[in-house]
Design a protein around this motif. Structure first.
Motif, PDB file in Angstrom:
ATOM      1  N   THR A 263      -3.557  56.784   5.321  1.00  0.00           N
ATOM      2  CA  THR A 263      -3.641  56.256   6.679  1.00  0.00           C
ATOM      3  C   THR A 263      -2.308  55.683   7.127  1.00  0.00           C
ATOM      4  O   THR A 263      -1.893  55.865   8.284  1.00  0.00           O
ATOM      5  CB  THR A 263      -4.732  55.176   6.762  1.00  0.00           C
ATOM      6  N   VAL A 264      -1.620  54.979   6.228  1.00  0.00           N
ATOM      7  CA  VAL A 264      -0.333  54.377   6.587  1.00  0.00           C
ATOM      8  C   VAL A 264       0.659  55.446   7.020  1.00  0.00           C
ATOM      9  O   VAL A 264       1.293  55.336   8.089  1.00  0.00           O
ATOM     10  CB  VAL A 264       0.227  53.567   5.407  1.00  0.00           C
ATOM     11  N   THR A 265       0.804  56.489   6.235  1.00  0.00           N
ATOM     12  CA  THR A 265       1.795  57.519   6.546  1.00  0.00           C
ATOM     13  C   THR A 265       1.422  58.322   7.782  1.00  0.00           C
ATOM     14  O   THR A 265       2.278  58.617   8.631  1.00  0.00           O
ATOM     15  CB  THR A 265       1.972  58.457   5.346  1.00  0.00           C
ATOM     16  N   GLU A 266       0.134  58.683   7.924  1.00  0.00           N
ATOM     17  CA  GLU A 266      -0.296  59.480   9.079  1.00  0.00           C
ATOM     18  C   GLU A 266      -0.134  58.690  10.381  1.00  0.00           C
ATOM     19  O   GLU A 266       0.406  59.187  11.374  1.00  0.00           O
ATOM     20  CB  GLU A 266      -1.752  59.905   8.901  1.00  0.00           C
ATOM     21  N   VAL A 267      -0.617  57.466  10.401  1.00  0.00           N
ATOM     22  CA  VAL A 267      -0.572  56.664  11.628  1.00  0.00           C
ATOM     23  C   VAL A 267       0.868  56.263  11.951  1.00  0.00           C
ATOM     24  O   VAL A 267       1.279  56.258  13.123  1.00  0.00           O
ATOM     25  CB  VAL A 267      -1.481  55.434  11.494  1.00  0.00           C
ATOM     26  N   PHE A 268       1.646  55.916  10.924  1.00  0.00           N
ATOM     27  CA  PHE A 268       3.045  55.538  11.158  1.00  0.00           C
ATOM     28  C   PHE A 268       3.818  56.704  11.785  1.00  0.00           C
ATOM     29  O   PHE A 268       4.605  56.503  12.718  1.00  0.00           O
ATOM     30  CB  PHE A 268       3.695  55.110   9.842  1.00  0.00           C
ATOM     31  N   ALA A 269       3.596  57.916  11.277  1.00  0.00           N
ATOM     32  CA  ALA A 269       4.272  59.078  11.847  1.00  0.00           C
ATOM     33  C   ALA A 269       3.868  59.296  13.303  1.00  0.00           C
ATOM     34  O   ALA A 269       4.704  59.619  14.152  1.00  0.00           O
ATOM     35  CB  ALA A 269       3.956  60.324  11.020  1.00  0.00           C
ATOM     36  N   ARG A 270       2.580  59.100  13.625  1.00  0.00           N
ATOM     37  CA  ARG A 270       2.144  59.279  15.004  1.00  0.00           C
ATOM     38  C   ARG A 270       2.728  58.202  15.911  1.00  0.00           C
ATOM     39  O   ARG A 270       3.123  58.472  17.042  1.00  0.00           O
ATOM     40  CB  ARG A 270       0.618  59.259  15.059  1.00  0.00           C
TER      41      ARG A 270
ATOM     42  N   LEU B 174      -5.826  59.023  13.078  1.00  0.00           N
ATOM     43  CA  LEU B 174      -6.872  58.279  12.372  1.00  0.00           C
ATOM     44  C   LEU B 174      -7.972  59.213  11.890  1.00  0.00           C
ATOM     45  O   LEU B 174      -8.446  59.095  10.754  1.00  0.00           O
ATOM     46  CB  LEU B 174      -7.458  57.208  13.299  1.00  0.00           C
ATOM     47  N   TRP B 175      -8.400  60.134  12.749  1.00  0.00           N
ATOM     48  CA  TRP B 175      -9.410  61.098  12.327  1.00  0.00           C
ATOM     49  C   TRP B 175      -8.916  61.938  11.155  1.00  0.00           C
ATOM     50  O   TRP B 175      -9.647  62.187  10.189  1.00  0.00           O
ATOM     51  CB  TRP B 175      -9.796  62.005  13.499  1.00  0.00           C
ATOM     52  N   GLY B 176      -7.689  62.410  11.249  1.00  0.00           N
ATOM     53  CA  GLY B 176      -7.144  63.226  10.161  1.00  0.00           C
ATOM     54  C   GLY B 176      -7.052  62.474   8.856  1.00  0.00           C
ATOM     55  O   GLY B 176      -7.439  62.979   7.795  1.00  0.00           O
ATOM     56  N   SER B 177      -6.529  61.249   8.900  1.00  0.00           N
ATOM     57  CA  SER B 177      -6.413  60.460   7.669  1.00  0.00           C
ATOM     58  C   SER B 177      -7.780  60.121   7.106  1.00  0.00           C
ATOM     59  O   SER B 177      -7.982  60.095   5.892  1.00  0.00           O
ATOM     60  CB  SER B 177      -5.621  59.180   7.952  1.00  0.00           C
ATOM     61  N   ALA B 178      -8.770  59.855   7.979  1.00  0.00           N
ATOM     62  CA  ALA B 178     -10.126  59.560   7.507  1.00  0.00           C
ATOM     63  C   ALA B 178     -10.734  60.772   6.809  1.00  0.00           C
ATOM     64  O   ALA B 178     -11.375  60.637   5.754  1.00  0.00           O
ATOM     65  CB  ALA B 178     -11.000  59.116   8.671  1.00  0.00           C
ATOM     66  N   LEU B 179     -10.543  61.957   7.375  1.00  0.00           N
ATOM     67  CA  LEU B 179     -11.080  63.170   6.754  1.00  0.00           C
ATOM     68  C   LEU B 179     -10.426  63.445   5.409  1.00  0.00           C
ATOM     69  O   LEU B 179     -11.088  63.791   4.430  1.00  0.00           O
ATOM     70  CB  LEU B 179     -10.886  64.366   7.689  1.00  0.00           C
ATOM     71  N   ILE B 180      -9.097  63.297   5.353  1.00  0.00           N
ATOM     72  CA  ILE B 180      -8.393  63.531   4.092  1.00  0.00           C
ATOM     73  C   ILE B 180      -8.837  62.521   3.046  1.00  0.00           C
ATOM     74  O   ILE B 180      -9.097  62.867   1.886  1.00  0.00           O
ATOM     75  CB  ILE B 180      -6.876  63.458   4.320  1.00  0.00           C
TER      76      ILE B 180
ATOM     77  N   SER C   1     -18.734  70.305   3.477  1.00  0.00           N
ATOM     78  CA  SER C   1     -17.374  69.820   3.721  1.00  0.00           C
ATOM     79  C   SER C   1     -16.707  70.595   4.854  1.00  0.00           C
ATOM     80  O   SER C   1     -16.002  70.021   5.682  1.00  0.00           O
ATOM     81  CB  SER C   1     -16.540  69.933   2.442  1.00  0.00           C
ATOM     82  N   ALA C   2     -16.926  71.913   4.888  1.00  0.00           N
ATOM     83  CA  ALA C   2     -16.347  72.726   5.949  1.00  0.00           C
ATOM     84  C   ALA C   2     -16.901  72.324   7.313  1.00  0.00           C
ATOM     85  O   ALA C   2     -16.169  72.232   8.298  1.00  0.00           O
ATOM     86  CB  ALA C   2     -16.623  74.204   5.688  1.00  0.00           C
ATOM     87  N   VAL C   3     -18.218  72.065   7.373  1.00  0.00           N
ATOM     88  CA  VAL C   3     -18.830  71.649   8.633  1.00  0.00           C
ATOM     89  C   VAL C   3     -18.266  70.308   9.096  1.00  0.00           C
ATOM     90  O   VAL C   3     -17.929  70.115  10.274  1.00  0.00           O
ATOM     91  CB  VAL C   3     -20.359  71.569   8.480  1.00  0.00           C
ATOM     92  N   VAL C   4     -18.147  69.350   8.167  1.00  0.00           N
ATOM     93  CA  VAL C   4     -17.603  68.034   8.509  1.00  0.00           C
ATOM     94  C   VAL C   4     -16.165  68.154   8.987  1.00  0.00           C
ATOM     95  O   VAL C   4     -15.753  67.507   9.964  1.00  0.00           O
ATOM     96  CB  VAL C   4     -17.702  67.086   7.298  1.00  0.00           C
ATOM     97  N   LEU C   5     -15.372  68.998   8.317  1.00  0.00           N
ATOM     98  CA  LEU C   5     -13.976  69.162   8.696  1.00  0.00           C
ATOM     99  C   LEU C   5     -13.844  69.754  10.094  1.00  0.00           C
ATOM    100  O   LEU C   5     -13.076  69.263  10.923  1.00  0.00           O
ATOM    101  CB  LEU C   5     -13.267  70.048   7.672  1.00  0.00           C
ATOM    102  N   VAL C   6     -14.621  70.814  10.380  1.00  0.00           N
ATOM    103  CA  VAL C   6     -14.555  71.443  11.701  1.00  0.00           C
ATOM    104  C   VAL C   6     -15.015  70.469  12.781  1.00  0.00           C
ATOM    105  O   VAL C   6     -14.404  70.359  13.851  1.00  0.00           O
ATOM    106  CB  VAL C   6     -15.415  72.724  11.719  1.00  0.00           C
ATOM    107  N   ALA C   7     -16.095  69.720  12.504  1.00  0.00           N
ATOM    108  CA  ALA C   7     -16.589  68.742  13.476  1.00  0.00           C
ATOM    109  C   ALA C   7     -15.556  67.649  13.731  1.00  0.00           C
ATOM    110  O   ALA C   7     -15.336  67.236  14.877  1.00  0.00           O
ATOM    111  CB  ALA C   7     -17.891  68.130  12.976  1.00  0.00           C
ATOM    112  N   GLY C   8     -14.911  67.175  12.658  1.00  0.00           N
ATOM    113  CA  GLY C   8     -13.900  66.143  12.824  1.00  0.00           C
ATOM    114  C   GLY C   8     -12.708  66.620  13.629  1.00  0.00           C
ATOM    115  O   GLY C   8     -12.197  65.901  14.500  1.00  0.00           O
TER     116      GLY C   8
ATOM    117  N   GLY D 198     -10.870  66.794  21.080  1.00  0.00           N
ATOM    118  CA  GLY D 198     -11.521  66.436  22.333  1.00  0.00           C
ATOM    119  C   GLY D 198     -11.081  65.080  22.826  1.00  0.00           C
ATOM    120  O   GLY D 198     -10.793  64.883  23.997  1.00  0.00           O
ATOM    121  N   ARG D 199     -11.019  64.098  21.934  1.00  0.00           N
ATOM    122  CA  ARG D 199     -10.567  62.766  22.319  1.00  0.00           C
ATOM    123  C   ARG D 199      -9.116  62.784  22.760  1.00  0.00           C
ATOM    124  O   ARG D 199      -8.724  62.093  23.686  1.00  0.00           O
ATOM    125  CB  ARG D 199     -10.748  61.800  21.147  1.00  0.00           C
ATOM    126  N   SER D 200      -8.306  63.596  22.057  1.00  0.00           N
ATOM    127  CA  SER D 200      -6.898  63.676  22.437  1.00  0.00           C
ATOM    128  C   SER D 200      -6.740  64.259  23.841  1.00  0.00           C
ATOM    129  O   SER D 200      -5.926  63.812  24.636  1.00  0.00           O
ATOM    130  CB  SER D 200      -6.130  64.535  21.413  1.00  0.00           C
TER     131      SER D 200
END
Length: 268
Positions: free
Chosen positions: A150-157, A192-198, A247-254, A260-262
């Motif tokens: 989360t630190v690295t993903e959010v910091f980069a964004r 945040l979504w990406g880091s949460a999924l990872i 896992s594939a379904v959760v990843l695609v949904a995320g 969509g939020r973006s």
């Protein structure tokens, strides 16, 4: 006009790409095929399609309980990672403090260290402070190691977004809470979504740290490990196939939700 060497280079790149994809995904395809194989032995020949191994999987209370435990552990790790990683990333991007450069480098250490080292270190600490091993200790061990995602993903964004929008909101009279909720958070929502999924994916199938910090309750990797040590049956393929599909379904949904939020946050 393209020369013969260009066509040959493109053909070689395509063959290489197909080889890499086959190396990555043929084992998964084989696992899926054998999960429907009527043969009770993990191997050829294929004796026809059956759902018996999925029925056996759904009747296995220990495996179902381990899946629930693993989902709870992964969710706890996500909460821990986002809860500590988000303010840490904002502090790194927005503030100067002693040791900032050192912290940026040391934050990656838990994910770089082998899981066995992390597990042994945490096990010694937990024994020292007399904390009994349980699912909570797994969350503490795995979640702490994954905060860096989360630190690295959010910091980069945050580095990409900059502070111009936040400064404009402050000049218009927005409070710090409004700036965070209406400007900063929408800008970093995809990160945040990406880091949460990872974090969720890594925590769900973590084995090394889990093996050292688990108590009486097992997660799915521990349950599969025990089953493989006793007897390898196609039921294991059915379990792995189900988890892979979920896992594939959760990843695609995320990814769909994050995009969509973006889009709503940045309609232009």
């Amino acid at each position: 006009m393209r020369s013969a060497s260009d066509y040959g280079r493109q053909r070689w790149l395509r063959v290489t790409a197909l080889g890499v994809l086959a190396f990555l995904y043929l084992p998964i395809l084989t696992m899926v095929v054998f999960s429907f194989n009527e043969n009770p032995v993990l191997g050829l020949p294929l004796r026809g399609p059956t759902l018996d191994w999925y029925r056996a999987f759904l009747d296995n209370e220990d495996v179902l309980e381990s899946i629930v435990n693993g989902a709870l552990v992964a969710a706890g790790c996500v909460c821990l990672g986002v809860g500590f990683g988000l303010p840490a990333a904002i502090a790194l991007d927005r503030h100067d403090f002693p040791g900032k450069a050192f912290f940026r480098r040391i934050v990656l250490l838990p994910i770089i260290l082998p899981g066995v080292i992390t597990g042994v270190a945490l096990l010694n600490f937990l024994v020292l402070v007399s904390i009994p091993l349980s699912l909570w200790t797994i969350v503490l061990g795995v979640g702490t190691a994954l905060i860096c995602i989360t630190v690295t993903e959010v910091f980069a964004r945050l580095q990409q977004v900059g502070r111009s929008q936040e400064e404009a909101a402050e000049n218009l009279g927005a409070t710090p809470a409004e700036v965070f909720s209406k400007v900063t958070l929408p800008n970093i929502s995809t990160a945040l979504w990406g880091s949460a999924l990872i974090t969720y994916a890594i925590a769900f199938d973590e084995l090394a740290v889990t093996y050292l910090l688990t108590g009486r309750d097992n997660t799915l990797p521990m349950a599969l490990w025990s089953m493989l040590r006793r007897e390898a049956t196609p039921e294991i393929n059915a379990i792995a196939t189900t988890v892979f599909a979920a896992s594939a379904v959760v990843l695609v949904a995320g990814l769909w939700l994050s995009r969509g939020r973006s889009a709503r946050a940045h309609p232009g």
